[in-house]
Design a protein around this motif. Structure first.
Motif, PDB file in Angstrom:
ATOM      1  N   GLU A 141       0.827  -1.204   0.000  1.00 49.42           N
ATOM      2  CA  GLU A 141       0.000   0.000   0.000  1.00 49.42           C
ATOM      3  C   GLU A 141       0.864   1.257   0.000  1.00 49.42           C
ATOM      4  N   ASP A 152       2.494   1.718  -3.414  1.00 47.96           N
ATOM      5  CA  ASP A 152       1.500   2.245  -4.353  1.00 47.96           C
ATOM      6  C   ASP A 152       1.236   3.728  -4.103  1.00 47.96           C
ATOM      7  N   ASP A 153       1.125   4.101  -2.834  1.00 54.14           N
ATOM      8  CA  ASP A 153       0.874   5.499  -2.506  1.00 54.14           C
ATOM      9  C   ASP A 153       2.032   6.380  -2.959  1.00 54.14           C
ATOM     10  N   GLN A 179       4.174   5.721  -5.313  1.00 47.05           N
ATOM     11  CA  GLN A 179       4.186   5.733  -6.771  1.00 47.05           C
ATOM     12  C   GLN A 179       3.156   6.730  -7.304  1.00 47.05           C
ATOM     13  N   LYS A 180       1.969   6.759  -6.716  1.00 45.83           N
ATOM     14  CA  LYS A 180       0.943   7.714  -7.132  1.00 45.83           C
ATOM     15  C   LYS A 180       1.392   9.146  -6.869  1.00 45.83           C
ATOM     16  N   ARG A 181       2.046   9.362  -5.738  1.00 40.63           N
ATOM     17  CA  ARG A 181       2.533  10.701  -5.417  1.00 40.63           C
ATOM     18  C   ARG A 181       3.621  11.135  -6.394  1.00 40.63           C
ATOM     19  N   GLU A 208       3.880   9.992  -9.559  1.00 38.89           N
ATOM     20  CA  GLU A 208       3.193  10.203 -10.839  1.00 38.89           C
ATOM     21  C   GLU A 208       2.415  11.514 -10.851  1.00 38.89           C
ATOM     22  N   ALA A 209       1.930  11.933  -9.682  1.00 37.85           N
ATOM     23  CA  ALA A 209       1.181  13.189  -9.583  1.00 37.85           C
ATOM     24  C   ALA A 209       2.103  14.415  -9.575  1.00 37.85           C
TER      25      ALA A 209
END
Length: 76
Positions: A9, A12-13, A15-17, A19-20
């Motif tokens: 988790e 993933d978090d 990675q999203k941060r 990508e953002a």
């Protein structure tokens, strides 16, 4: 769907941060201490999350310096 491990988790978090655009290519991620405090987990959990990001080619670790977001714009 099987339960997910906390380190998955967190990976993933992060990675999203990334990508953002919160962490740009070439930038240093927060320290292990900062991440353990932010996610309220132990150091081995953060280490495991960092390992996932490294294996995916998202980050690179410079020993004694820190973990940096890789610049993948030039990759094929």
């Amino acid at each position: 769907m099987p339960p997910r491990y906390r380190y998955e988790e967190i990976a993933d978090d992060l990675q999203k941060r990334i990508e953002a655009g919160e962490f740009r290519p070439g930038s240093r991620l927060p320290s292990r201490r900062e991440l353990t405090a932010h996610y309220d987990v132990t150091t081995p959990v953060i280490d495991r999350a960092m390992q996932i990001l490294r294996v995916k080619g998202i980050t690179e670790t410079l020993a004694g310096v820190g973990v940096y977001v890789r610049d993948t714009s030039g990759d094929s």
